[in-house]
Write a protein that holds these residues in place. Structure first.
Motif, PDB file in Angstrom:
ATOM      1  N   TRP A 119      -0.946  -3.052  -9.926  1.00  0.00           N
ATOM      2  CA  TRP A 119      -1.650  -1.901  -9.222  1.00  0.00           C
ATOM      3  C   TRP A 119      -3.376  -2.203  -9.832  1.00  0.00           C
ATOM      4  O   TRP A 119      -3.727  -1.925 -10.581  1.00  0.00           O
ATOM      5  CB  TRP A 119      -1.397  -0.443  -9.958  1.00  0.00           C
ATOM      6  N   VAL A 120      -4.092  -2.285  -8.522  1.00  0.00           N
ATOM      7  CA  VAL A 120      -5.417  -2.696  -8.575  1.00  0.00           C
ATOM      8  C   VAL A 120      -6.122  -1.582  -9.032  1.00  0.00           C
ATOM      9  O   VAL A 120      -6.103  -0.342  -8.764  1.00  0.00           O
ATOM     10  CB  VAL A 120      -5.959  -3.098  -7.112  1.00  0.00           C
ATOM     11  N   TRP A 134      -3.080   3.608  -2.718  1.00  0.00           N
ATOM     12  CA  TRP A 134      -3.006   2.616  -3.725  1.00  0.00           C
ATOM     13  C   TRP A 134      -2.554   1.149  -3.347  1.00  0.00           C
ATOM     14  O   TRP A 134      -1.625   1.155  -2.424  1.00  0.00           O
ATOM     15  CB  TRP A 134      -2.228   3.112  -4.949  1.00  0.00           C
ATOM     16  N   LYS A 135      -3.149   0.237  -3.939  1.00  0.00           N
ATOM     17  CA  LYS A 135      -2.786  -1.082  -3.714  1.00  0.00           C
ATOM     18  C   LYS A 135      -2.168  -1.845  -4.700  1.00  0.00           C
ATOM     19  O   LYS A 135      -2.781  -1.987  -5.809  1.00  0.00           O
ATOM     20  CB  LYS A 135      -3.997  -1.793  -3.186  1.00  0.00           C
ATOM     21  N   LYS A 136      -1.006  -2.295  -4.640  1.00  0.00           N
ATOM     22  CA  LYS A 136      -0.129  -3.208  -5.516  1.00  0.00           C
ATOM     23  C   LYS A 136      -0.472  -4.843  -5.106  1.00  0.00           C
ATOM     24  O   LYS A 136      -0.063  -5.023  -3.988  1.00  0.00           O
ATOM     25  CB  LYS A 136       1.041  -2.842  -5.767  1.00  0.00           C
ATOM     26  N   PHE A 140       0.811  -0.995  -0.091  1.00  0.00           N
ATOM     27  CA  PHE A 140      -0.142  -0.156   0.034  1.00  0.00           C
ATOM     28  C   PHE A 140       0.819   1.088   0.158  1.00  0.00           C
ATOM     29  O   PHE A 140       1.796   1.356   0.773  1.00  0.00           O
ATOM     30  CB  PHE A 140      -0.933   0.157   1.122  1.00  0.00           C
TER      31      PHE A 140
END
Lengths: 138, 80, 138, 80
Positions: free
Chosen positions: A133-134, A122-124, A49
Motif C-alpha cells: 500500500w503506497v 488508496w493505491k496498492k 486502486f
C-alpha cells in the motif's frame, strides 16, 4: 455545469478536451497520471486502486470548488479510476480551462497535488512477489 | 459501533466493515476511537498517519461520535 | 521517436494521450490553446493562422530538443494548426510525459511560452468589421 | 534579391514573395536589408519588432547575405 467529477472503472482520455472546451477559454491544461512500470528500481506488474467512494466524490467536488474560487476557470474536470490498472493505463485525469493560460496551468497543478493529499483513494503496488500500500508507512 | 476500513486499514483488521466491540466502553470522540483502535491493533501505530471520517467528512480528534454516524478509518491516502 | 512535431490543417486532440503515453511515464501534461470568442471586449468571428512552415518546423524541433535537454522527459508533442479556425477550435497542442509530474508540468508550460515567442506563425483576428494581425504593433 | 513575406509584412508589401529591386544597391547584411525595407515601406518602422531569417534560421543584424540565400521577413510572431 462547470465541473465534471467522476470515479470510474475505465478512464477515457479522449473526451476530456470536449469536456473542458468553452467559447471563453483560450487555454486548456490537462494532467493524466498513468501507471509507471518501475518504482524504486522494482518492476510494477499492476496497480490496484480502492476508494471510499461517497467521501472521495465529496472531496473531489470540494477540490473543484476551491479551484473555481481561486482561479478564473470556465470548466474543471476531475476523474479517477478504481480497480486493477496495468502499466501505461491512465489512473487519474484532472484539467481546467480558462481565458488565459496561467490560470489553467496553476489550477491543474493544484488539482493533482491536492487530490493526492486529500481524496480517500488508496493505491496498492503489485510487484512480482509482494504488494505494498503506497505511503502507508513512513 | 459500525466502522468502515479501507486500504491497509482493511488488511490490518481483516474486513472492510465491522461492528467493533470495545468491551462495552464505546469511544466518545475521534481521539478515543483512534486510541482504542491502536490498543486493539498495534499495526495502526506504525502507519504514516491515521485519519477518521465521520459521515464522509474528515473529523478532528475532538469531534464527538454518535451511535448512528458513518465512521470510516482513513489510512494515508495515495490516489493519483 | 521521442518527439512528434506537426503543422496541420486540423488538430486532433484525441490522439495526444496515446502519443505521449510511455511505460516509464507516471505523468502526462497537455496544453491545448483554442479560439476564444472575446478579445478586448470585441467578438472574434474567427482566427486565421499563417506560417513559414519550413522554419516553423525547425523552430518547433529546437524547442522540443531544449525541453528534452532541460527536463527528464520520455515524450514531447508540439502541433500547430494553420488556416481559418472558429471559436472553440483547437489551434495548438503541446505536451510532455515524464516519470514524475513536476517535469511534465514545467516542460509543458515552457513549450507553449517559448512557442509563442519564437515559432514563425502569425495569427489574424477576424472581427465583424476589421481584421488585426495580433502583436504586430506596440 | 528574392524575399519572403509573412503576416502583416505580406500585407505591407502586397505579396508573399518578391524580387526586390534596391536600385542596384543590394543590401550586404541583415541590418542593411532592414534599413532598405524601412526606407521603401515606412510601415515596417511601426511594427513592434522586425526580424529576418536567412535559410530559415533567425539571423542577427550583422549576418552577411549571399545572393542564393532564402531570406524571409519575420514580423512579430503570434502563434499559439
Amino acid at each position: 455545469m462547470n465541473k465534471i467529477i467522476e470515479i470510474v472503472k475505465e478512464l477515457d482520455t479522449n473526451t476530456v478536451y470536449q469536456e473542458l472546451s468553452h467559447p471563453q477559454s483560450g487555454g486548456i491544461c490537462v494532467f493524466v497520471g498513468s501507471v509507471r512500470e518501475i518504482t524504486n528500481n522494482e518492476q510494477v506488474m499492476a496497480l490496484e486502486f480502492e476508494t471510499y467512494e461517497s467521501m472521495a466524490l465529496k472531496e473531489m467536488h470540494k477540490l473543484a470548488d476551491v479551484a473555481l474560487e481561486k482561479w478564473n476557470l470556465n470548466k474543471v474536470v476531475i476523474k479517477h479510476a478504481v480497480g486493477k490498472k496495468d502499466v501505461q493505463d491512465p489512473v487519474v485525469i484532472v484539467g481546467a480551462s480558462s481565458a488565459h493560460r496561467t490560470a489553467c496551468f496553476e489550477a491543474c497543478r493544484f488539482l493533482i497535488d491536492t487530490l493526492k493529499e486529500t481524496v480517500p483513494i488508496w493505491k496498492k503496488e503489485m510487484f512480482k512477489n509482494k504488494s505494498v500500500w503506497v505511503s502507508a508507512h513512513p | 459501533m459500525d466502522l468502515l476500513f479501507f486500504g491497509i486499514a482493511k488488511d490490518i483488521v481483516g474486513a472492510s466493515q465491522i461492528k467493533m466491540d470495545f468491551g462495552g466502553k464505546l469511544p466518545k470522540s475521534v481521539s478515543d476511537l483512534k486510541s482504542a483502535l491502536k490498543d486493539k491493533y498495534p499495526e495502526f501505530s506504525k502507519l504514516s498517519s491515521l485519519a477518521v471520517a465521520v459521515n464522509s467528512e474528515y473529523a478532528d480528534d475532538n469531534v464527538q461520535l454518535q451511535s448512528n454516524d458513518e465512521v470510516a478509518i482513513i489510512p494515508p491516502v495515495s490516489g493519483g
